[in-house]
Design an enzyme around this catalytic site. Sequence first.
Site, mmCIF file in Angstrom:
data_model
loop_
_atom_site.group_PDB
_atom_site.id
_atom_site.type_symbol
_atom_site.label_atom_id
_atom_site.label_comp_id
_atom_site.label_asym_id
_atom_site.label_seq_id
_atom_site.Cartn_x
_atom_site.Cartn_y
_atom_site.Cartn_z
ATOM 1 N N LYS A 8 0.765 -1.024 0.098
ATOM 2 C CA LYS A 8 -0.135 0.029 0.070
ATOM 3 C C LYS A 8 0.970 1.381 -0.031
ATOM 4 C CE LYS A 8 -3.788 1.916 2.922
ATOM 5 N NZ LYS A 8 -4.641 1.660 4.021
ATOM 6 N N SER A 66 -9.803 2.082 3.246
ATOM 7 C CA SER A 66 -8.596 2.839 2.463
ATOM 8 C C SER A 66 -7.888 1.879 1.650
ATOM 9 C CB SER A 66 -8.195 3.643 3.173
ATOM 10 O OG SER A 66 -7.210 3.085 4.137
ATOM 11 N N SER A 89 -9.863 -0.487 7.259
ATOM 12 C CA SER A 89 -9.319 -0.381 5.820
ATOM 13 C C SER A 89 -8.627 -1.458 5.461
ATOM 14 C CB SER A 89 -8.424 0.815 5.974
ATOM 15 O OG SER A 89 -8.774 2.142 6.194
#
Lengths: 492, 483, 95
Positions: free
Chosen positions: A81, A156, A180
């Site tokens: 990420k 997210s 997330s």
Amino acid sequence: MAEDSVLGMSVSALQMMLRKRSVSSVELTEAFIGRIAAANESLNAVVTVCAEQALEQAQEADAALGRGEYRSLTGMPILHKDIFCTRGVRTTCGSKMLEDFVPAYDATVVTKMKAEGAIMLGKCNMDEFAMGSSNETSYFGTVKNPWNLDCVPGGSSGGSAAAIAAGMAPLVTGTDTGGSIRQPASLCGLTGLKPTYGRVSRLGIIAFASSLDQAGPMAHTAEDCAIALTAMSGIDPGDSTSADIPVSDFHGALDTQIDGLRIGLPREYFNDSLDNAVRERVMAALAELEKAGAVLVDIDLPHSHYAIATYYVIAPAEASANLARYDGVRFGYRCEAPQDLEDLYRRSRSEGFGEEVQRRILVGTYALSAGFYDAYFNKAQQVRRIITEDFHHAFEQVDIIAGPSAPGVAFPFGTKQTDPVAMYMEDIYTLAVNLAGLPGLSAPAGFIDGMPIGIQLIGKPFDEQTILNTAHRLQTDTDFHMARPTLQGLAS
Amino acid sequence: MSWEIVMGLEVHLQLATQSKIFSGSATQFGAAPNQQADAVDLGMPGMLPVLNEEAVRHAVKFGLGIGARIGKRSVFDRKNYFYPDLPKGYQVSQFFSPIVCEGVFDVPLEDGSLYPIRITRAHLEEDAGKSVHDIFGHETGIDLNRAGTPLLEIVTEPDFRSAEQAVAYLKALHSLVTYLGISDGNMAEGSMRCDINISLREKGSDELGTRTEIKNVNSFRFVERAIHYEYERQADILDGGGCITQETRLYDAEQNTTRSMRSKEVANDYRYFPEPDLLPIVIDDSYIDTVRQNLPELPAAKRARFLAEYGLTEYDTNLLVPNHAIADYFEAVAESSGAPKLAANWILGDLSAALNRSELSIEANPISAELLAGLVSRINDGTLSSKLAKQVFEALWNEEGDTDEIIAARGLKQVSDSGALEYMVDDVIANNPDQVAQYIAADDAKRKKLSGFFVGQIMKASKGQANPQMLNELLLKKLEDQS
Amino acid sequence: MSVTSRDLEKMALLARLEITETDLPDVTERFSRVLSLVNELNTIDTDGVIPMSNPHDMEQRLREDSIAHPSDREALMASAPAQQDGYFLVPKVID
């Protein structure tokens, strides 16, 4: 040719193939980079690809494998990420603010996974500063859900989730501040683990809310998450909040024997407001576990209702301070031709941050400001303790707690964007786990109208093993985790 | 109107550590800009603080040094404000639960009395960086080398009623922290900076007036001047029927004025909240005991001991004790020479004067304690008169050898042989019959004066080497014999 | 508790954000919605509850006082928007 056949495979399967040398790391790396090249234009899951660097590392890994030297992830392509700082590789956190930011250091998680032999293919798109549940707040554009390109992948860690679902990597890292990892895992048909707070070092992970943030793996299976968790975990002298608790070999310790396991079902999660289709899928998965010998127990988490209010005070408050460093002085975006210092601050920040980030900074500033501290921040911290104690009481009766991961399946773009509160409700089943610092996992539990939906398993502090075992058992008895999207309608 | 000044002080003390409070960068003063700022100090994304154990130990030492209560569970908080020298947009400090809680510090005043000052608290925090305004034209340069240097902020109650008390407190504090070894106390390099909260009230009133805060005064002299200036300024306003504005002011040493810092006036709302990247510092009794057992002798104890053990005057003690190095030097000279009073006189007299003239600190003193003890011993055993001793001192200062070598080389030995002295006395009496006659005729008071003539003659003849005490006794006896 | 545009402007100043006149009503309205969500906190009794800053009752670890590594100024300052002679530059600051 290795290519397409490997793309949907699990880490454990690929690990075996690499060690048997039936596939090389270079072949794997090329295959996944090839998939990124083919699918990313449509999905927008990856914001930076490090092809050259990855292939170099893959060659080294192959050499090591050839010598019979390997560690848990040797030669395994992964994606991070874009919230994990990567030395020499742009790290944007999904924000214009950090569009050109190149860290001079690696996050501890990146270092550890590199040390375990992982090959970094690139960085995944995400909601800006991890603030969002749909990946619609990213400065680098929305990410499409590989199961339906008209829908969000969740957030997210939406880029991470979409990337795995689309076969761009067998393993990705995510972070989970309020859901997330688990919510996008649910929306993309994956297994995602948020470890216990303190299990994984936060050093080098761009902070959103320091007392809630925790990094974890997302993969196809619980087994893969177990492999990754061991690689990522451990005390870090550079992170005061990382726990001094031994890291076991979660993969080696996996046990499908769950006879007598007591699974708590919070009445507050399975109440009238739970979507019927979601309830059905979650209950069906629980029935499988019951068949395997688990005992389902109704429990109460009486203050669950307050989790969302508590979270939306604490997380923005911490974020308002964590994001003050983006001031256009030492790194990051600076506005054009600032008139004076105040102008530099205000324009750099207003132009560099997106709407949701600015809203949360304002909310957090408000919650901490003179006259409101007691009513909001202090109060929220008190309620946080009450919510945490609810869990501790529940764990006196049960071994793990189960519930939905998200209120529904992936939704079409734009449907929740205009109302922040509607979007916040996406994390209604996951937030409390962060407040209490517990480990939580989302595993595939089936489909609703062709879209995946997950079941959430919550463990006692530092007992990731039991929820991994439970998910692993579920994945032994069912094959929801084996389903892959067809990727029809991709641009290429 | 007659005004009483009421003041409280906040001292920012730079703690002596190798590395910063939350990072491994060096704290050394004077490096090239941003050379001693790592990713943590620069507030780079993803960076986290890790607490330096030495900073904690120093804070606890200070707390024990003033007999304060130690916060067993102290917590760091974030103080939020924007300023370019504050990299993270917040300062990590301790607001709700400081590491050092209430205590009392007895400040020795010039008259030898002790003036108790209530310490409200002392807390750990990180220093900010430095802004450079004068080398980049229309821009300000930011150097973050100092960012993250450990500070102990020591806050008093509003217990000061005069500039003299404030300065005495700061001097005593300086003495204490250098004794404790927790700070180098180098004020020129900003190791001890003082904020002064000042208000005036009618004499006899119990209420506090509106205060101003004077920031960052970094010398004892400036503290005194700033207070005097601010007192006059506030008194003028109040005498004219005006009101004091509560504000932050900056002392301008060049102009000797204080001026309002308007930039600090913009909506100060620091939004303190517990720093989530750090956990509570838990200090147990055994830790406190260990630190306490390793505390050095502190100024107050040393002062008492010097008075009792060496029989020094309050005055001498107050001059010797504040500077740890001077006190140690004194003790070495006193022990080695066995003449503490004489040792004190020479250290506070000739040695201090010489050091001042050459602008040297006690650490750079060319005369070792052993050398000075040699000189003091020779005075004490009568080998040297004070006049000769001054010559020897000069030679010691110029590093010409030790006292005995200098005496031998210069033939400076005092004549204490009674036979030789008697011969000289007889000689001068025989050669000055007129003066002898005058002496005999004079009364006691006049005789004392007249005897000086004979002493002078003999000293001249002996090139100053006659033992003055023996000479005096002998001379008086011989003159008495004449009458 | 409800919030006015004026409150929002104050928060924006503290947070060094700029809200344009045009955006202000919208921002205020959405902010208010979040605020009414969190106002839920007013309905729970928390008397005597110790606030929780961190999910585990852990204590601070201490680091040995040693200089870790020389910092690589060039690499660290590579992303700086404006710098000269090793300094970060900002528009002139007047105290």
